[in-house]
Scaffold this motif. Structure first.
Motif, PDB file in Angstrom:
ATOM      1  N   LYS A 164      -5.729   9.731  -2.014  1.00  0.00           N
ATOM      2  CA  LYS A 164      -6.958   9.074  -1.605  1.00  0.00           C
ATOM      3  C   LYS A 164      -8.001   9.132  -2.728  1.00  0.00           C
ATOM      4  O   LYS A 164      -8.089  10.121  -3.461  1.00  0.00           O
ATOM      5  CB  LYS A 164      -7.539   9.737  -0.354  1.00  0.00           C
ATOM      6  CG  LYS A 164      -6.603   9.730   0.848  1.00  0.00           C
ATOM      7  CD  LYS A 164      -6.278   8.320   1.300  1.00  0.00           C
ATOM      8  CE  LYS A 164      -5.417   8.320   2.558  1.00  0.00           C
ATOM      9  NZ  LYS A 164      -5.065   6.949   2.980  1.00  0.00           N
ATOM     10  N   VAL A 165      -8.793   8.061  -2.841  1.00  0.00           N
ATOM     11  CA  VAL A 165      -9.880   8.039  -3.821  1.00  0.00           C
ATOM     12  C   VAL A 165     -10.926   9.065  -3.424  1.00  0.00           C
ATOM     13  O   VAL A 165     -11.361   9.116  -2.270  1.00  0.00           O
ATOM     14  CB  VAL A 165     -10.529   6.642  -3.877  1.00  0.00           C
ATOM     15  CG1 VAL A 165     -11.723   6.646  -4.833  1.00  0.00           C
ATOM     16  CG2 VAL A 165      -9.505   5.594  -4.295  1.00  0.00           C
ATOM     17  N   THR A 193     -12.679  -0.728   3.445  1.00  0.00           N
ATOM     18  CA  THR A 193     -11.860  -0.831   4.646  1.00  0.00           C
ATOM     19  C   THR A 193     -12.258  -2.095   5.401  1.00  0.00           C
ATOM     20  O   THR A 193     -13.347  -2.632   5.212  1.00  0.00           O
ATOM     21  CB  THR A 193     -12.055   0.382   5.578  1.00  0.00           C
ATOM     22  OG1 THR A 193     -13.444   0.514   5.908  1.00  0.00           O
ATOM     23  CG2 THR A 193     -11.568   1.665   4.937  1.00  0.00           C
ATOM     24  N   ASP A 206      -7.939   0.352  -2.577  1.00  0.00           N
ATOM     25  CA  ASP A 206      -8.916   1.277  -3.162  1.00  0.00           C
ATOM     26  C   ASP A 206      -8.513   1.736  -4.565  1.00  0.00           C
ATOM     27  O   ASP A 206      -9.341   1.842  -5.474  1.00  0.00           O
ATOM     28  CB  ASP A 206      -9.061   2.538  -2.297  1.00  0.00           C
ATOM     29  CG  ASP A 206      -9.872   2.307  -1.043  1.00  0.00           C
ATOM     30  OD1 ASP A 206     -10.440   1.212  -0.899  1.00  0.00           O
ATOM     31  OD2 ASP A 206      -9.941   3.221  -0.209  1.00  0.00           O
ATOM     32  N   SER A 251     -10.479   1.106  -8.044  1.00  0.00           N
ATOM     33  CA  SER A 251     -10.901   2.222  -8.890  1.00  0.00           C
ATOM     34  C   SER A 251     -10.413   2.040 -10.319  1.00  0.00           C
ATOM     35  O   SER A 251     -11.136   2.324 -11.280  1.00  0.00           O
ATOM     36  CB  SER A 251     -10.369   3.545  -8.316  1.00  0.00           C
ATOM     37  OG  SER A 251     -10.883   3.778  -7.025  1.00  0.00           O
ATOM     38  N   LYS A 308     -14.566   2.885  -2.081  1.00  0.00           N
ATOM     39  CA  LYS A 308     -13.621   2.849  -0.969  1.00  0.00           C
ATOM     40  C   LYS A 308     -13.949   1.643  -0.097  1.00  0.00           C
ATOM     41  O   LYS A 308     -15.122   1.424   0.234  1.00  0.00           O
ATOM     42  CB  LYS A 308     -13.708   4.129  -0.135  1.00  0.00           C
ATOM     43  CG  LYS A 308     -13.511   5.412  -0.930  1.00  0.00           C
ATOM     44  CD  LYS A 308     -13.699   6.644  -0.062  1.00  0.00           C
ATOM     45  CE  LYS A 308     -13.641   7.917  -0.886  1.00  0.00           C
ATOM     46  NZ  LYS A 308     -13.797   9.121  -0.046  1.00  0.00           N
TER      47      LYS A 308
END
Length: 467
Positions: free
Chosen positions: A231-232, A199, A208, A212, A197
């Motif tokens: 979301k991951v 940011t 993200d 992945s 993740k």
């Protein structure tokens, strides 16, 4: 793929040490101070390291970073990064903030000890400034340690930590470069990265989900997972002690049939579980990498669209490297420690019983079936209707060779394979490719074949149109 110049951990640490603008701290728990050690041994560490920290005692750790339910967790890592970064900048910003790019590296790890085997893994991350005075960016990563000796695990953690710090400053020009650099001087036989993740301003050009995907594409992990919000997430934490119903497919786009299969499969699965496990079920839409490259190469926009469409109906998604059902079944069973079931169509069952798929296994199809059904995996077969026919096909319509038929009978008689009884015949012949064909032809009836939120997502992003 462009050439990638691989530096040793010492070369990377020295390059950072010689950069007078990079200055920060280290906090490492669980496997020594292996990352900081590289910087000390490379030379010139006084120009890079403000302090190092290693709070092994739980009371001391809680006093510094706050109480937590688990010490090797994303929550603990983030509290370490936040605390250490705040301390560093509060104490040094006035003196050297105009010229320094501050960073805080942290990890919290479970490594092999003296007491037997275990699940060796860790959370590792960094908060850093790409430019002086800039808001810090952040990277959070989960790794699995595969070496069988503590010393080797420590070495791997040290190398990976140096790679992470170096990649943030010198390899964040593209997602491909960034991800590949994380595994310099390592192999997937030593470390797997199964969650990442990012940011902050240093990663405005990255996503993200695509990072992945790069992990799977480079074989740096077997599986990545997105939760029902897109979301991951770290899949082993999400799936642990869950009974799983998985549906394999392309989901391009997700259809009413896909959702019906997961719903009805979960209902039938629930009836076969102990009463106290009946509500502990998670459904998964699984896409294998070969599904993502079936049109020749990975299309990032197409991949993100599939994730967005599935999460628009609150459906968790798994992306895996597993081509065959038995390998995915074995993997999920090991992760969840509960029961696994697949919702499948008749043509999937035909593929599962095709001996050609297992000719490279020493034990052939018997090995594959033992791997798949050995942990009580079940297959719930949804009736299938051919494009231009009214007749519904069930599991008994699968064409089998004479010596394989008794295996099918055994699995059906012992409820490993069950036909779904409570089904909707009106959706039985909905195929994703037919939806796409209708969209391309301008036939609006495609909207009747997908969930409403999927239809909205398709129209909003103008997906699957040839022009």
């Amino acid at each position: 793929m462009s050439p990638h110049n691989v530096l040793s951990p010492r070369q990377k640490a020295l390059q950072i040490n010689l950069d007078e603008t990079i200055y920060g701290s280290f906090a490492e728990i669980g496997a020594g101070q292996e990352v900081a050690r590289h910087f000390f041994q490379a030379g010139g560490a006084a120009g890079t390291i403000a302090r190092t920290m290693s709070a092994y005692d739980m009371i001391m750790s809680d006093a510094m970073y706050g109480e937590t339910g688990r010490y090797v967790s994303e929550e603990r890592l983030i509290s370490m990064l936040k605390t250490e970064c705040s301390t560093l900048m509060q104490r040094l910003d006035l003196e050297r903030g105009e010229s320094s790019r501050f960073f805080t590296y942290a990890n919290t790890v479970t490594a092999k000890g003296y007491r037997g085997a275990g699940n060796y893994h860790g959370w590792t991350g960094i908060k850093f400034q790409q430019n002086p005075g800039e808001e810090p960016s952040q990277v959070v990563i989960h790794i699995k340690l595969l070496d069988n000796q503590n010393l080797f695990q420590q070495e791997a953690i040290g190398t990976f930590g140096v790679n992470l710090i170096h990649s943030c400053y010198y390899a964040n020009d593209s997602m491909e470069h960034f991800v590949r650099s994380l595994m310099d001087n390592l192999t997937n036989e030593r470390i797997l990265i199964d969650a990442i993740k990012v940011t902050g301003p240093a990663f405005r050009h990255m996503d993200d989900r695509l990072l992945s995907l790069e992990l799977v594409n480079n074989c740096f992990t077997d599986v990545i997972m997105f939760n029902d919000k897109g979301k991951v997430v770290q899949h082993s934490e999400e799936l642990y002690k869950k009974n799983i119903v998985a549906l394999r497919g392309s989901f391009r786009p997700p259809t009413l049939l896909n959702m019906e299969m997961l719903q009805k499969g979960a209902e039938q699965f629930r009836n076969n579980l102990p009463e106290d496990e009946g509500e502990n079920i998670m459904t998964l839409a699984e896409i294998s990498m070969n599904r993502l490259i079936e049109r020749g190469s990975i299309d990032s926009a197409d991949f993100l669209a599939r994730i967005d469409m599935l999460t628009s109906i609150n459906q968790p998604v798994l992306i895996s490297h597993f081509q065959h059902f038995h390998t995915l079944s074995h993997y999920l069973s090991d992760v969840c420690r509960r029961r696994v079931a697949f919702a499948a169509r008749v043509h999937n069952l035909q593929d599962i019983f095709d001996e050609e798929n297992y000719k490279n296994l020493d034990g052939g199809f018997l090995e594959a079936f033992g791997t798949m059904f050995g942990k009580n995996t079940q297959i719930y077969v949804y009736p299938e209707k051919a494009d231009d026919e009214d007749m519904l096909l069930a599991s008994d319509s699968v064409t089998l060779s004479a010596h394989v038929k008794p295996l099918m009978e055994y699995f059906k008689n012992h409820n490993f394979i069950q036909d779904i009884k409570n089904f909707n015949p009106n959706v039985a012949n909905i195929w994703s490719r037919k939806v796409v064909e209708k969209i391309e032809a301008g036939d609006s009836t495609w909207e009747e074949m997908v969930p409403a939120s999927v239809a909205e997502a398709v129209k909003k992003s103008n997906l699957f149109r040839s022009n």
